[in-house]
Design a protein around this motif. Sequence first.
Motif, PDB file in Angstrom:
ATOM      1  N   LYS A  48     -45.475 -35.128  58.138  1.00  0.00           N
ATOM      2  CA  LYS A  48     -45.699 -33.704  58.428  1.00  0.00           C
ATOM      3  C   LYS A  48     -44.470 -32.887  58.019  1.00  0.00           C
ATOM      4  CE  LYS A  48     -46.660 -30.413  62.130  1.00  0.00           C
ATOM      5  NZ  LYS A  48     -47.097 -30.205  63.533  1.00  0.00           N
ATOM      6  N   ILE A  63     -49.957 -26.426  58.861  1.00  0.00           N
ATOM      7  CA  ILE A  63     -49.862 -27.772  58.309  1.00  0.00           C
ATOM      8  C   ILE A  63     -49.932 -28.803  59.432  1.00  0.00           C
ATOM      9  CG2 ILE A  63     -48.365 -29.381  57.052  1.00  0.00           C
ATOM     10  CD1 ILE A  63     -47.309 -26.982  55.488  1.00  0.00           C
ATOM     11  N   LEU A  64     -51.035 -29.546  59.465  1.00  0.00           N
ATOM     12  CA  LEU A  64     -51.251 -30.615  60.448  1.00  0.00           C
ATOM     13  C   LEU A  64     -50.881 -30.166  61.869  1.00  0.00           C
ATOM     14  CD1 LEU A  64     -49.707 -33.477  58.265  1.00  0.00           C
ATOM     15  CD2 LEU A  64     -52.140 -32.944  58.567  1.00  0.00           C
ATOM     16  N   LEU A  99     -54.930 -36.657  53.786  1.00  0.00           N
ATOM     17  CA  LEU A  99     -53.988 -35.546  53.639  1.00  0.00           C
ATOM     18  C   LEU A  99     -54.467 -34.597  52.541  1.00  0.00           C
ATOM     19  CD1 LEU A  99     -50.766 -37.716  53.923  1.00  0.00           C
ATOM     20  CD2 LEU A  99     -51.604 -36.093  55.626  1.00  0.00           C
ATOM     21  N   THR A 102     -53.143 -30.630  52.030  1.00  0.00           N
ATOM     22  CA  THR A 102     -52.178 -30.437  53.122  1.00  0.00           C
ATOM     23  C   THR A 102     -51.024 -29.544  52.687  1.00  0.00           C
ATOM     24  OG1 THR A 102     -52.737 -32.579  54.069  1.00  0.00           O
ATOM     25  CG2 THR A 102     -50.647 -31.628  54.731  1.00  0.00           C
ATOM     26  N   ASN A 136     -53.291 -31.510  46.229  1.00  0.00           N
ATOM     27  CA  ASN A 136     -51.967 -31.142  46.729  1.00  0.00           C
ATOM     28  C   ASN A 136     -51.011 -30.720  45.615  1.00  0.00           C
ATOM     29  OD1 ASN A 136     -51.747 -31.536  49.739  1.00  0.00           O
ATOM     30  ND2 ASN A 136     -52.566 -33.542  49.201  1.00  0.00           N
TER      31      ASN A 136
END
Length: 275
Positions: A48, A63-64, A99, A102, A136
């Motif tokens: 993260k 983000i997460l 992910l 992300t 990403n």
Amino acid sequence: MTSCSAMESTACIKFSLMSLIWIIVLMNEMHGYRACLETERTALLEIKSFFISISDIRYDDQILPSWVSEDDGMPSDCCDNWEGVKCNATTRRVMQLSLHHTQRLNYFERTSASLPINMSLLHPFEELQSLDLSDNWFTGICEKRAYDGFGSLKELKILNLGFNFFDDSILPYLNTLTSLTTLILNFNSIEGSRTKQGIANLRYLQVLDLSENHNITSGSLTRLGLTNLTNLKKLDLGSCGITTLQGLANLTNLQVLDLSYNQNLTALGRPQNLR
């Protein structure tokens, strides 16, 4: 409370220790700490932090957000409550990690940035079987250790790297992931012109998606090592720019072959088992 006599002291001590252990276990479960191993929980938080560090600062909170630490004052079960994380029900080790999209960048950063993914962050996940890093805008792969076959991600079976900017430089790394059965590389910049072995070691591969890698030439099919992938059942070469299938006749297990949007294609060496 009944006291322990001298003759019962040993048994009493063992009982007390076992009781203490069970109390600790129950307290941990009540507070949500029984989930993934502490090493993997720490590794997830490092992932993260990595994504936050390479993203536009305006998106930090997006983000997460479910991945929280004790410092946040909201401890939670990283196996059950963290988005994109699935664990083995018995070992409580991470098995699946998604992910997708992300990293958060504005349009101009996406088109100009050089952003490698640090695969060393994934080394602690010894039971990881499925990994999605798609969309990403990554341009390459870096590791603290060289591609020496040391066995990281040795259980990985499904890898999705679609919708990034990877080129042939990632192929030596991919070639070490010999347990893969599914590899998604669509919408990247793979050419197959700068490789000697390609992904020839991935002999368990059953599904390979190379679509929308527009500069894969017909000669590149051999250089990419596709002729060695005799367990392939599905191969997507849509919009790759190839003009012939010569070199793919060895793929006797192939059941699905997508050749859409390849102009001037001639079916030389077409596998006979296709539906």
